[in-house]
Design an enzyme around this catalytic site. Structure first.
Site, mmCIF file in Angstrom:
data_model
loop_
_atom_site.group_PDB
_atom_site.id
_atom_site.type_symbol
_atom_site.label_atom_id
_atom_site.label_comp_id
_atom_site.label_asym_id
_atom_site.label_seq_id
_atom_site.Cartn_x
_atom_site.Cartn_y
_atom_site.Cartn_z
ATOM 1 N N ASP A 178 0.839 -1.189 0.000
ATOM 2 C CA ASP A 178 0.000 0.000 0.000
ATOM 3 C C ASP A 178 0.877 1.244 0.000
ATOM 4 O O ASP A 178 1.689 1.452 0.912
ATOM 5 C CB ASP A 178 -0.917 0.002 1.223
ATOM 6 C CG ASP A 178 -2.003 1.057 1.118
ATOM 7 O OD1 ASP A 178 -2.473 1.306 -0.004
ATOM 8 O OD2 ASP A 178 -2.396 1.626 2.149
ATOM 9 N N HIS B 289 -4.234 13.860 0.816
ATOM 10 C CA HIS B 289 -4.529 13.034 1.994
ATOM 11 C C HIS B 289 -3.356 13.071 2.963
ATOM 12 O O HIS B 289 -3.545 13.224 4.185
ATOM 13 C CB HIS B 289 -4.815 11.592 1.570
ATOM 14 C CG HIS B 289 -4.960 10.641 2.714
ATOM 15 N ND1 HIS B 289 -6.067 10.607 3.527
ATOM 16 C CD2 HIS B 289 -4.120 9.676 3.192
ATOM 17 C CE1 HIS B 289 -5.926 9.674 4.449
ATOM 18 N NE2 HIS B 289 -4.748 9.098 4.272
ATOM 19 N N ARG C 149 0.788 17.165 13.044
ATOM 20 C CA ARG C 149 1.938 18.078 12.972
ATOM 21 C C ARG C 149 1.491 19.332 12.209
ATOM 22 O O ARG C 149 1.812 19.491 11.015
ATOM 23 C CB ARG C 149 3.107 17.404 12.239
ATOM 24 C CG ARG C 149 3.631 16.139 12.902
ATOM 25 C CD ARG C 149 4.741 15.491 12.078
ATOM 26 N NE ARG C 149 4.274 15.155 10.726
ATOM 27 C CZ ARG C 149 3.630 14.042 10.412
ATOM 28 N NH1 ARG C 149 3.370 13.138 11.339
ATOM 29 N NH2 ARG C 149 3.242 13.817 9.158
ATOM 30 N N GLU D 191 -10.720 4.148 3.046
ATOM 31 C CA GLU D 191 -9.766 4.949 2.283
ATOM 32 C C GLU D 191 -9.981 4.671 0.805
ATOM 33 O O GLU D 191 -9.937 3.516 0.366
ATOM 34 C CB GLU D 191 -8.317 4.638 2.684
ATOM 35 C CG GLU D 191 -7.963 5.150 4.072
ATOM 36 C CD GLU D 191 -6.474 5.124 4.369
ATOM 37 O OE1 GLU D 191 -6.056 5.820 5.305
ATOM 38 O OE2 GLU D 191 -5.739 4.408 3.658
ATOM 39 N N GLU E 273 -8.998 4.333 -2.758
ATOM 40 C CA GLU E 273 -7.736 4.087 -3.453
ATOM 41 C C GLU E 273 -7.961 3.416 -4.807
ATOM 42 O O GLU E 273 -9.007 2.839 -5.080
ATOM 43 C CB GLU E 273 -6.817 3.202 -2.597
ATOM 44 C CG GLU E 273 -6.484 3.790 -1.239
ATOM 45 C CD GLU E 273 -5.291 3.126 -0.573
ATOM 46 O OE1 GLU E 273 -4.453 2.540 -1.293
ATOM 47 O OE2 GLU E 273 -5.199 3.203 0.660
ATOM 48 N N ASP F 264 -9.006 0.574 1.440
ATOM 49 C CA ASP F 264 -8.026 0.219 2.474
ATOM 50 C C ASP F 264 -8.631 0.565 3.838
ATOM 51 O O ASP F 264 -8.325 1.596 4.431
ATOM 52 C CB ASP F 264 -6.733 1.000 2.224
ATOM 53 C CG ASP F 264 -5.657 0.702 3.256
ATOM 54 O OD1 ASP F 264 -5.615 -0.430 3.745
ATOM 55 O OD2 ASP F 264 -4.876 1.622 3.562
ATOM 56 N N ARG G 276 -8.594 3.801 12.865
ATOM 57 C CA ARG G 276 -7.752 4.943 13.173
ATOM 58 C C ARG G 276 -7.254 4.942 14.623
ATOM 59 O O ARG G 276 -6.115 5.349 14.887
ATOM 60 C CB ARG G 276 -8.523 6.241 12.905
ATOM 61 C CG ARG G 276 -9.036 6.391 11.479
ATOM 62 C CD ARG G 276 -7.927 6.463 10.480
ATOM 63 N NE ARG G 276 -8.430 6.734 9.133
ATOM 64 C CZ ARG G 276 -7.678 6.726 8.050
ATOM 65 N NH1 ARG G 276 -6.388 6.443 8.131
ATOM 66 N NH2 ARG G 276 -8.203 6.976 6.864
ATOM 67 N N GLN H 290 -4.573 2.321 14.905
ATOM 68 C CA GLN H 290 -3.396 2.780 14.162
ATOM 69 C C GLN H 290 -2.632 3.862 14.923
ATOM 70 O O GLN H 290 -1.403 3.860 14.962
ATOM 71 C CB GLN H 290 -3.827 3.307 12.794
ATOM 72 C CG GLN H 290 -2.670 3.747 11.906
ATOM 73 C CD GLN H 290 -3.143 4.190 10.531
ATOM 74 O OE1 GLN H 290 -4.332 4.136 10.213
ATOM 75 N NE2 GLN H 290 -2.221 4.643 9.700
ATOM 76 N N TYR I 296 1.282 2.524 15.384
ATOM 77 C CA TYR I 296 2.044 2.693 14.143
ATOM 78 C C TYR I 296 3.477 3.168 14.346
ATOM 79 O O TYR I 296 4.320 2.992 13.453
ATOM 80 C CB TYR I 296 1.311 3.636 13.195
ATOM 81 C CG TYR I 296 1.538 5.103 13.436
ATOM 82 C CD1 TYR I 296 2.402 5.835 12.622
ATOM 83 C CD2 TYR I 296 0.874 5.776 14.462
ATOM 84 C CE1 TYR I 296 2.599 7.189 12.824
ATOM 85 C CE2 TYR I 296 1.062 7.130 14.673
ATOM 86 C CZ TYR I 296 1.925 7.833 13.854
ATOM 87 O OH TYR I 296 2.123 9.172 14.056
ATOM 88 N N THR J 195 -4.602 6.856 -0.362
ATOM 89 C CA THR J 195 -5.893 7.537 -0.412
ATOM 90 C C THR J 195 -5.844 8.715 -1.372
ATOM 91 O O THR J 195 -4.977 9.589 -1.277
ATOM 92 C CB THR J 195 -6.285 8.030 0.990
ATOM 93 O OG1 THR J 195 -6.247 6.927 1.891
ATOM 94 C CG2 THR J 195 -7.671 8.627 0.987
ATOM 95 N N GLU K 297 -10.447 12.769 7.239
ATOM 96 C CA GLU K 297 -10.306 14.124 6.713
ATOM 97 C C GLU K 297 -11.624 14.886 6.771
ATOM 98 O O GLU K 297 -11.656 16.053 7.167
ATOM 99 C CB GLU K 297 -9.815 14.053 5.267
ATOM 100 C CG GLU K 297 -8.442 13.428 5.117
ATOM 101 C CD GLU K 297 -8.157 13.056 3.681
ATOM 102 O OE1 GLU K 297 -7.679 13.938 2.926
ATOM 103 O OE2 GLU K 297 -8.426 11.902 3.296
#
Length: 435
Positions: free
Chosen positions: A127, A134, A143, A199, A201, A233, A237, A240, A244, A360, A374
């Site tokens: 992936d 995205h 961030r 997601e 894709e 996908d 969240r 993750q 992650y 995405t 989003e």
């Protein structure tokens, strides 16, 4: 690459193909189907029918060089043929199905009477993260001042997914369990994901591939891409967000990936190729091993992608699925050839039927965002549906539907079929870390 098979004026003896919004004679996508109680076999979508490619091959209507691959129960051998061989097969199919050809109704099956299967044995699934809008939108949530990491504009970022949990459209998706740690909690807990997402894709199917230790150059890469599907996908969240770092997604992604059953071939999409979008001023040029003038001039695609949602309440009331977003593959920061060339640049061997996800595909505005993460800004701004319901993330019983089509003046519109999945409740938990 545009030839007589793309002629907008072509008509088929399969009446439903003429004017069909997805599968006219100009498309001819490949897939695997079975009749009730029958064995899996390769077919071609044409209107609301499936053309039995195995039956045509067994009758001698397909060239002898490629006929053995057409008699297989999956598409791996056919995907592994050269671009020239795939083009020859497409031309043969076009001739067999044109209005002037002898009708062969015994080679047709009503799609509604058939079961559609995964089109290939997927040896490996990778992936990518090539949707820059995205990547920026999600990065900004964590961030705000530096949403994209330093490598993003140099490297087609990717992770290796789980091939065994790729399922075909219509297969139900069970909400995953995993460790979750919201910022307000001191320690993690184990249980069902509370922030399940989709997601949007593009699925990319590898063609011939390469031997271990032998890279594929960017100039050669396009010949190793056999076709495309839609790909969801699914992403947990909250799981993750905890797991992650530092190695990337694990349980948040590997529980399910849904693909549409038809592979729209690279050859069918020839009229819908476009130049890769110029990079914004200040962005670095691709490194030499990812830079090819022909790919930059003709390596992107103009494909419109759509996301729809149908809740249990909408289904019970007979309400149609609600559109959530519309995006376009032109927003990808990297071409599919760059993704493949980078994947093989270290000598990694790719095989026919390997699958890539594009990442995405979001556009620059909220109505083109390819995930609820989003749209709802991480769940902080719930989405209100016309039914009056709200969604932060997906709830049990929700069905997510992807659709896509390609259009260009002077050419027939072609589509991809649907990529659907209904969310089932999580399995009973085996316990909790907080118990």
């Amino acid at each position: 690459m545009i030839d007589a098979t793309h002629d907008q004026g072509l008509r088929s003896w399969v009446a439903s193909a003429n004017g069909h919004s997805e599968f006219p004679i100009q498309n001819l996508p490949l897939g695997v189907f079975s009749r009730p109680g029958g064995e899996a076999r390769i077919g071609v979508a044409i209107g609301d029918k499936i053309f039995d490619l195995r039956a045509a091959a067994e009758a001698g209507a397909i060239g002898p060089a490629i006929a053995p691959a057409c008699r297989e129960p999956v598409l791996n051998a056919l995907l592994g043929e050269s671009a020239a061989a795939r083009t020859e097969l497409r031309q043969t199919l076009s001739e067999l199905l044109q209005e002037r050809a002898k009708p062969r109704p015994e080679w047709l099956h009503a799609t509604a009477d058939c079961v559609l299967h995964l089109p290939a044995r997927i040896g490996d699934y990778t992936d990518f993260f090539a949707g820059i809008h995205h990547a920026t939108n999600t990065g900004r949530q964590f961030r705000p001042d530096n949403p994209l990491l330093a490598n993003y504009k140099y490297v087609p970022v990717a992770y290796h997914g789980r091939a065994s949990s790729v399922v075909v459209s219509g297969h139900e998706v069970r909400r995953p369990n995993g460790q979750r740690k919201p910022s307000a909690e001191m320690v993690p807990s184990f249980g069902a994901s509370r922030n399940l997402d989709y997601e949007l894709e593009l699925g990319i199917w590898v063609g011939p591939g390469n031997a271990l230790g032998e890279p594929i150059t960017i100039a050669e890469a396009a010949d190793h891409i056999a076709g495309f599907s839609l790909l969801n996908d699914w992403s947990a969240r909250d799981i993750q967000g905890w797991e992650y770092q530092p190695l990337g997604p694990f349980l948040a992604k590997n529980f399910a990936t849904t693909i549409s059953p038809w592979i729209v071939t690279t050859e069918a999409l020839a009229p819908f190729r476009i130049p890769q979008a110029p990079r914004p001023a200040g962005d670095p040029a691709p490194l030499a091993y990812l830079s090819d003038p022909r790919d930059q001039a003709n390596g992107a695609f103009a494909i419109v992608l759509e996301v729809l949602l149908q809740t249990p309440a909408m289904r019970a009331a007979g309400q149609a699925p609600q559109p959530l977003a519309q995006s376009n593959t032109r927003y990808l920061y990297w071409t599919v050839a760059q993704m493949l060339a980078h994947h093989a640049s270290n000598g990694c061997n790719l095989s026919p039927g390997d699958l890539f996800g594009s990442g995405t595909i979001s556009g620059p505005s909220p109505e083109s965002y390819g995930s609820l993460l989003e749209i709802t800004e991480g769940g902080r701004k719930p989405l209100t549906l016309p039914s009056g319901e709200t969604r932060r993330f997906l709830e049990d019983g929700d069905e997510v539907i992807f659709r896509a089509h390609a259009t260009r003046e002077g050419f027939a519109r072609i589509g991809f079929g649907e990529c659907r999945g209904v969310i089932l409740p999580a399995p009973a938990s085996g316990g909790s870390l907080r118990e």
